[in-house]
Design a protein around this motif. Structure first.
Motif, short mmCIF file in Angstrom:
data_model
loop_
_atom_site.label_atom_id
_atom_site.label_comp_id
_atom_site.label_asym_id
_atom_site.label_seq_id
_atom_site.Cartn_x
_atom_site.Cartn_y
_atom_site.Cartn_z
N TRP A 339 0.80 -1.23 0.00
CA TRP A 339 0.00 0.00 0.00
C TRP A 339 0.83 1.28 0.00
O TRP A 339 0.42 2.29 -0.56
CB TRP A 339 -0.96 -0.01 1.18
CG TRP A 339 -0.29 0.13 2.52
CD1 TRP A 339 0.14 -0.88 3.32
CD2 TRP A 339 0.04 1.34 3.19
NE1 TRP A 339 0.72 -0.38 4.45
CE2 TRP A 339 0.67 0.98 4.40
CE3 TRP A 339 -0.14 2.69 2.89
CZ2 TRP A 339 1.14 1.92 5.31
CZ3 TRP A 339 0.33 3.63 3.80
CH2 TRP A 339 0.96 3.24 5.00
N GLU A 347 -4.47 -0.42 -3.75
CA GLU A 347 -4.05 -1.46 -2.81
C GLU A 347 -4.76 -1.25 -1.47
O GLU A 347 -4.94 -0.11 -1.04
CB GLU A 347 -2.54 -1.43 -2.60
CG GLU A 347 -1.71 -1.74 -3.84
CD GLU A 347 -1.64 -3.22 -4.13
OE1 GLU A 347 -2.03 -4.02 -3.26
OE2 GLU A 347 -1.22 -3.58 -5.24
N LYS A 349 -5.35 -0.67 2.36
CA LYS A 349 -4.55 -0.05 3.41
C LYS A 349 -4.70 -0.84 4.71
O LYS A 349 -5.67 -1.58 4.90
CB LYS A 349 -4.97 1.40 3.62
CG LYS A 349 -4.57 2.31 2.47
CD LYS A 349 -4.76 3.77 2.82
CE LYS A 349 -4.24 4.67 1.72
NZ LYS A 349 -4.36 6.11 2.08
#
Length: 433
Positions: A339, A347, A349
Motif C-alpha cells: 500500500w 491497494e 490499506k
C-alpha cells in the motif's frame, strides 16, 4: 547460475509489459538505470542505487548509471550501454556474457539515440533528450508493473535464496562477536568481512544494537565504545545478490533470565505464525494474531496483568510491538506492490489502529515477504502507557529491570506457496550449521 530461469524471467517480463503497454496505449517503455546526484556544494556524488525497474530486467548491471533499456512489443529489448570517454573512471566493457544474448546492445557515450514516439519513460529525472510525445513516470502503468514485481519468478527466488545464504554468514559472525564482547562497530565490521560486502553493497544500513539500543527500531549508529556489560544484541542486517536483498534480524541474550525467557517465547510465537502462512491468508489477520500472541507472552511473564482481549482493546500490545509484522521483499528491501507505494489507491490499506503495517493484502503464491515480530521496551512509548487508564495493570518495576535489554526482533524471509512457505532464512541457517 540458472540461465534457463533468467531467460524465462525475461520472457515473463516481456509478455507482461507488452500487455500493459497495449492497455495503456503506449508504443514502448524506456527505463533508465538512473544516475548519482551530487552532494550539496561538492563534486562527489551520493552512493548510486540503480533504478529497481531497470534491475528487474538487468540484475547484472546494478553499478552502471546512465544506461537505458527500450522495450517494444514484438521486438528484442534494446540496451543502450554507456561507455563514456572518461579518464577519471574505468570505462566498462561492452557486455559479452551469456545474459547479453537476450538484448540488442548499443554502446553510447552519454545520450541514448532513441527516436521512437509515444513512449512511457520510467526514471527519476526526465532525460534531456526526451521527445514531446513521451510520458514521464505514468502512475497507472507503474502501479501495474509493481504488481508484476510483487509475484516473483523462479529466477528471483534463486537470487533471494542466495542473498539469504550470504547474509547468514554475517549473522553467524555477528553472534560470535557478541559472545566475545565486541563493540557494535567491531561486530559490524566482522559482518561485512564475513559476507564480503563493502558499505555501498549493503541493501540497507545494518542495525547493530547492543543492550538498550535494541529498543530503537532503526538504530543508526555503530558505537565504537564497549558497554559496561553485554546483555543483548539485536542485529538487523542483510546482503545483496544480483540486485536482490536479504533482510534478516536476530536477537541474542548474554545470559539466562526474564529477558531470555521472553526471547524464547517470541521465537515460539514467530514459528507459530510461520506455520499459519500460505497463499490466500490475510496478512492483516496474521499481524493481529501476532499481537494476540504477544499479549499472551506479556501476561504470562507478569508484565501486564490483563487478559489478551483487554490488552488488544486498550492498545497495550502496540506499545510493545509498534511496527508491522513484515513487508514484501525483492529488489528493494521494502518492495513494491504494497500500500505505501500505491499512489492510485488500488491497494488495501492497513487497519487504522496498525498504520505501520506495510502490507495489508492476501498472501500470493510466489511472493516473498519478511516476518519480523518484535517486543520492545521503548521509553517514550512506555511513558504514554504510564499515563493511560491501564497503567495500574502494568508491573513497572519489572519493566524497569528490562529497559537495559532494549528489545527483541526476529525476522525471516519466506516464499509463499499454495500450502505453506519456503523459509529462505531458516534453511540458510540450517545449512550453515
Amino acid at each position: 547460475m540458472n540461465q534457463h530461469a533468467y531467460f524465462a524471467h525475461l520472457d515473463r517480463l516481456q509478455q507482461a509489459t507488452e500487455s500493459l503497454l497495449a492497455d495503456a496505449d503506449f508504443d514502448g517503455l524506456l527505463i533508465g538505470s538512473g544516475s548519482s546526484s551530487r552532494r550539496f556544494q561538492d563534486d562527489y556524488g551520493h552512493t548510486y542505487k540503480a533504478n529497481p525497474n531497470f534491475v528487474h530486467w538487468l540484475p547484472f548491471l546494478t553499478q552502471h548509471p546512465g544506461c537505458w533499456l527500450l522495450v517494444q512489443p514484438g521486438k528484442k529489448p534494446l540496451l543502450y550501454f554507456v561507455m563514456a570517454d572518461d579518464f577519471w573512471h574505468v570505462t566498462p566493457e561492452l557486455p559479452g556474457d551469456w545474459w547479453a544474448e537476450a538484448f540488442d546492445v548499443v554502446a553510447i557515450k552519454d545520450t541514448a539515440p532513441v527516436t521512437q514516439d509515444n513512449l512511457a519513460v520510467i526514471v527519476e529525472h526526465f532525460p534531456a533528450f526526451a521527445r514531446d510525445s513521451w510520458t514521464h513516470n505514468p502512475q497507472a502503468l507503474i502501479q501495474q508493473l509493481h504488481r508484476v514485481r510483487r509475484v516473483k519468478s523462479e529466477w528471483e527466488h534463486e537470487c533471494l535464496r542466495e542473498a539469504n545464504i550470504l547474509a547468514v554468514q554475517g549473522h553467524l559472525r555477528a553472534e560470535q562477536g557478541f559472545r566475545a564482547g565486541e563493540s557494535e562497530f567491531q561486530i559490524h565490521q566482522g559482518y561485512l568481512t564475513a559476507i564480503e560486502h563493502n558499505e555501498k553493497q549493503l541493501p540497507y544500513d545494518n542495525i547493530v544494537a547492543l543492550n538498550e539500543h535494541a529498543a530503537v527500531l532503526h538504530y543508526q549508529w555503530q558505537d565504537r565504545r564497549l558497554p559496561d556489560k553485554h546483555r543483548t544484541l539485536l542485529i538487523d542486517a542483510g546482503a545483496g545478490h544480483l540486485g536482490y536483498a536479504a533482510d534478516i534480524t536476530r536477537t541474542y541474550a548474554a545470559e539466562d533470565g526474564v529477558f531470555s525467557d521472553l526471547l524464547a517465547a517470541m521465537e515460539q510465537a514467530h514459528l507459530g505464525t510461520l506455520s499459519d502462512m500460505r497463499a490466500g491468508i490475510s496478512y492483516v489477520d496474521l499481524h493481529i494474531g501476532m499481537h494476540r500472541k504477544i499479549a499472551a507472552i506479556l501476561q504470562q511473564a507478569g508484565i501486564v496483568r490483563a487478559s489478551v482481549d483487554t490488552q488488544l482493546d486498550e492498545g497495550v500490545t502496540r506499545v510493545f510491538f509498534p511496527h508491522g509484522l513484515g513487508h514484501l521483499l525483492g529488489i528493494q528491501v521494502h518492495d513494491v506492490g504494497s500500500w505505501q507505494h500505491d499512489k492510485l489507491a488500488t491497494e488495501p490499506k492497513p487497519p487504522a489502529a496498525h498504520p505501520f503495517l506495510r502490507y495489508a493484502d492476501m498472501l500470493e503464491e510466489g511472493s516473498v515477504l519478511t516476518v519480523e515480530p518484535g517486543l520492545y521496551f521503548i521509553p517514550s512509548l512506555l511513558h504514554g502507557l504510564r499515563q493511560s487508564p491501564v497503567a495500574e495493570l502494568i508491573d513497572w518495576a519489572l519493566i524497569e529491570s528490562l529497559l537495559p535489554f532494549g528489545g527483541i526482533r526476529i525476522e525471516d524471509n519466506v516464499l509463499i506457496k499454495a500450502n505453506g512457505i519456503e523459509n529462505f532464512t531458516r534453511d540458510a541457517f540450517a545449512a550453515a550449521q
